[in-house]
Scaffold this motif. Structure first.
Motif, PDB file in Angstrom:
ATOM      1  N   THR A  85       0.833  -1.211   0.000  1.00 55.62           N
ATOM      2  CA  THR A  85       0.000   0.000   0.000  1.00 55.62           C
ATOM      3  C   THR A  85       0.864   1.255   0.000  1.00 55.62           C
ATOM      4  O   THR A  85       0.612   2.202  -0.764  1.00 55.62           O
ATOM      5  N   LEU A  86       1.882   1.283   0.849  1.00 58.53           N
ATOM      6  CA  LEU A  86       2.755   2.456   0.920  1.00 58.53           C
ATOM      7  C   LEU A  86       3.479   2.698  -0.392  1.00 58.53           C
ATOM      8  O   LEU A  86       3.533   3.830  -0.887  1.00 58.53           O
ATOM      9  N   LEU A  87       4.033   1.636  -0.973  1.00 59.49           N
ATOM     10  CA  LEU A  87       4.804   1.786  -2.205  1.00 59.49           C
ATOM     11  C   LEU A  87       3.942   2.338  -3.340  1.00 59.49           C
ATOM     12  O   LEU A  87       4.319   3.309  -4.006  1.00 59.49           O
ATOM     13  N   VAL A  88       2.781   1.734  -3.549  1.00 60.78           N
ATOM     14  CA  VAL A  88       1.919   2.151  -4.660  1.00 60.78           C
ATOM     15  C   VAL A  88       1.311   3.524  -4.394  1.00 60.78           C
ATOM     16  O   VAL A  88       1.308   4.408  -5.271  1.00 60.78           O
ATOM     17  N   TYR A  89       0.807   3.733  -3.174  1.00 63.28           N
ATOM     18  CA  TYR A  89       0.150   5.005  -2.860  1.00 63.28           C
ATOM     19  C   TYR A  89       1.127   6.181  -2.946  1.00 63.28           C
ATOM     20  O   TYR A  89       0.808   7.227  -3.523  1.00 63.28           O
ATOM     21  N   ILE A  90       2.310   6.026  -2.377  1.00 66.41           N
ATOM     22  CA  ILE A  90       3.274   7.133  -2.385  1.00 66.41           C
ATOM     23  C   ILE A  90       3.770   7.405  -3.801  1.00 66.41           C
ATOM     24  O   ILE A  90       3.939   8.560  -4.194  1.00 66.41           O
ATOM     25  N   PHE A  91       3.993   6.355  -4.592  1.00 64.38           N
ATOM     26  CA  PHE A  91       4.444   6.576  -5.970  1.00 64.38           C
ATOM     27  C   PHE A  91       3.379   7.329  -6.769  1.00 64.38           C
ATOM     28  O   PHE A  91       3.700   8.305  -7.469  1.00 64.38           O
ATOM     29  N   ILE A  92       2.131   6.897  -6.680  1.00 67.03           N
ATOM     30  CA  ILE A  92       1.051   7.593  -7.395  1.00 67.03           C
ATOM     31  C   ILE A  92       0.953   9.037  -6.914  1.00 67.03           C
ATOM     32  O   ILE A  92       0.815   9.977  -7.716  1.00 67.03           O
ATOM     33  N   SER A  93       1.015   9.245  -5.606  1.00 67.59           N
ATOM     34  CA  SER A  93       0.936  10.601  -5.056  1.00 67.59           C
ATOM     35  C   SER A  93       2.098  11.468  -5.541  1.00 67.59           C
ATOM     36  O   SER A  93       1.925  12.665  -5.800  1.00 67.59           O
ATOM     37  N   ASN A  94       3.272  10.868  -5.662  1.00 70.72           N
ATOM     38  CA  ASN A  94       4.452  11.636  -6.082  1.00 70.72           C
ATOM     39  C   ASN A  94       4.356  12.122  -7.525  1.00 70.72           C
ATOM     40  O   ASN A  94       4.866  13.201  -7.858  1.00 70.72           O
ATOM     41  N   ILE A  95       3.742  11.325  -8.386  1.00 75.84           N
ATOM     42  CA  ILE A  95       3.778  11.663  -9.824  1.00 75.84           C
ATOM     43  C   ILE A  95       2.563  12.450 -10.290  1.00 75.84           C
ATOM     44  O   ILE A  95       2.559  12.932 -11.424  1.00 75.84           O
ATOM     45  N   LEU A  96       1.545  12.608  -9.451  1.00 77.44           N
ATOM     46  CA  LEU A  96       0.348  13.333  -9.888  1.00 77.44           C
ATOM     47  C   LEU A  96       0.682  14.766 -10.285  1.00 77.44           C
ATOM     48  O   LEU A  96       0.163  15.281 -11.277  1.00 77.44           O
ATOM     49  N   GLY A  97       1.541  15.421  -9.523  1.00 78.64           N
ATOM     50  CA  GLY A  97       1.919  16.799  -9.842  1.00 78.64           C
ATOM     51  C   GLY A  97       2.963  16.903 -10.929  1.00 78.64           C
ATOM     52  O   GLY A  97       3.218  18.001 -11.433  1.00 78.64           O
ATOM     53  N   VAL A  98       3.582  15.770 -11.291  1.00 74.98           N
ATOM     54  CA  VAL A  98       4.562  15.763 -12.383  1.00 74.98           C
ATOM     55  C   VAL A  98       3.849  15.727 -13.727  1.00 74.98           C
ATOM     56  O   VAL A  98       4.277  16.364 -14.700  1.00 74.98           O
ATOM     57  N   ILE A  99       2.749  14.979 -13.777  1.00 76.35           N
ATOM     58  CA  ILE A  99       1.995  14.836 -15.029  1.00 76.35           C
ATOM     59  C   ILE A  99       1.452  16.182 -15.483  1.00 76.35           C
ATOM     60  O   ILE A  99       1.594  16.581 -16.637  1.00 76.35           O
ATOM     61  N   THR A 100       0.819  16.894 -14.552  1.00 75.28           N
ATOM     62  CA  THR A 100       0.274  18.219 -14.862  1.00 75.28           C
ATOM     63  C   THR A 100      -0.037  18.943 -13.570  1.00 75.28           C
ATOM     64  O   THR A 100      -0.094  18.319 -12.500  1.00 75.28           O
ATOM     65  N   MET A 101      -0.209  20.244 -13.647  1.00 78.70           N
ATOM     66  CA  MET A 101      -0.660  21.037 -12.511  1.00 78.70           C
ATOM     67  C   MET A 101      -1.794  21.937 -13.001  1.00 78.70           C
ATOM     68  O   MET A 101      -1.686  22.539 -14.063  1.00 78.70           O
ATOM     69  N   VAL A 102      -2.869  21.985 -12.229  1.00 75.38           N
ATOM     70  CA  VAL A 102      -4.056  22.738 -12.627  1.00 75.38           C
ATOM     71  C   VAL A 102      -4.245  23.919 -11.686  1.00 75.38           C
ATOM     72  O   VAL A 102      -4.359  23.739 -10.461  1.00 75.38           O
ATOM     73  N   VAL A 103      -4.252  25.117 -12.249  1.00 76.40           N
ATOM     74  CA  VAL A 103      -4.486  26.342 -11.489  1.00 76.40           C
ATOM     75  C   VAL A 103      -5.811  26.941 -11.955  1.00 76.40           C
ATOM     76  O   VAL A 103      -6.013  27.150 -13.157  1.00 76.40           O
ATOM     77  N   TRP A 104      -6.696  27.193 -11.029  1.00 79.40           N
ATOM     78  CA  TRP A 104      -7.987  27.797 -11.356  1.00 79.40           C
ATOM     79  C   TRP A 104      -8.264  28.929 -10.381  1.00 79.40           C
ATOM     80  O   TRP A 104      -8.194  28.735  -9.172  1.00 79.40           O
ATOM     81  N   ASP A 105      -8.544  30.094 -10.920  1.00 80.14           N
ATOM     82  CA  ASP A 105      -8.806  31.283 -10.113  1.00 80.14           C
ATOM     83  C   ASP A 105      -7.643  31.562  -9.155  1.00 80.14           C
ATOM     84  O   ASP A 105      -7.848  31.873  -7.978  1.00 80.14           O
ATOM     85  N   HIS A 106      -6.421  31.424  -9.683  1.00 77.98           N
ATOM     86  CA  HIS A 106      -5.177  31.672  -8.934  1.00 77.98           C
ATOM     87  C   HIS A 106      -4.963  30.698  -7.781  1.00 77.98           C
ATOM     88  O   HIS A 106      -4.151  30.962  -6.891  1.00 77.98           O
TER      89      HIS A 106
END
Length: 240
Positions: A85-106
């Protein structure tokens, strides 16, 4: 950077109870993705694994290797679900912001949840609490507490301090690496949006840094899981 984190202040009228809404959202997103991955990996199981099942079994074998490197399998097999659980969850969490970042209304809404110190320190604190729980469960309360005064009693204060330093280093190491990566990606993106020449120039460094960030995300997930099992082995194994 021209954005900030969206906060909900004074939840339930409590002055100190504030929530980072983007962190809450992305924690939920990461949990859903991990649930979907594990559900797909467990469907239509076959004696001769193929495709996605083969990939999931490779990950399970990898986590088993981590456990075997830190303690004997008879003691450590109960920690396989935790490590997976730790390995998969932390890896997914780490790469979510690498794929893209979404800014809305600053406000920055899409990011890696592990770029927030409150998440990484909470994970670290949970791991340390689990090590104490299983230490007492395996050895018994009396025998477990004796470990704090072995081999000599004057080590007691240092061992207590060690529990706090383990929590801080485990959480802040993960946070620092992921947060720094997102900051650099934000700066490259800002430069790319400044003018057309910078956009063309920024493509190569952005792609290179995204690739490197994926690698860092995987390494940090491995390190966090490995250290979790190391700390756990110190509590449950009789030879430590």
């Amino acid at each position: 950077m021209d954005h900030e984190s969206p906060f909900h202040y004074d939840l339930f009228g409590i002055s100190w109870l504030d929530f980072n809404l983007s962190t809450t959202l992305m924690t939920f997103v990461a949990s859903v993705i991990v649930f979907i991955i594990c559900t797909l990996g467990a469907r239509n199981l076959k004696m001769k694994p193929t495709g996605f099942q083969n990939f999931m079994e490779w990950i399970i074998g990898f986590v088993k290797g981590i456990i075997n490197d830190t303690m004997d399998w008879k003691t450590g097999k109960v920690f396989l679900p935790l490590g997976l659980t730790l390995l998969v969850y932390i890896f997914i969490s780490n790469i979510l912001g690498v794929i893209t970042m979404v800014v809305w209304d600053h406000n920055l809404w899409w990011k890696s949840p592990t770029s927030d110190a409150s998440i990484t320190l909470s994970l670290a604190a949970l791991v340390i609490l689990l090590t104490h729980y299983y230490g007492v469960k395996v050895k018994g309360f009396k025998e477990y507490t004796k470990d704090y005064v072995r081999p000599v009693p004057f080590l007691l204060p240092f061992k207590i301090i060690e529990e706090f330093t383990n929590t801080l280093t485990l959480g802040l190491r993960l946070f620092g690496n992921i947060f720094a990566g997102e900051i650099l990606l934000s700066l490259i993106t800002k430069m790319a949006l400044a003018a057309l020449p910078f956009t063309l120039i920024s493509i190569i460094p952005m792609m290179a840094w995204q690739g490197f960030s994926l690698f860092i995300g995987a390494i940090q997930a491995f390190i966090f899981t490995m250290l979790t099992m190391v700390y756990m082995s110190h509590k449950v194994s009789s030879d430590h």
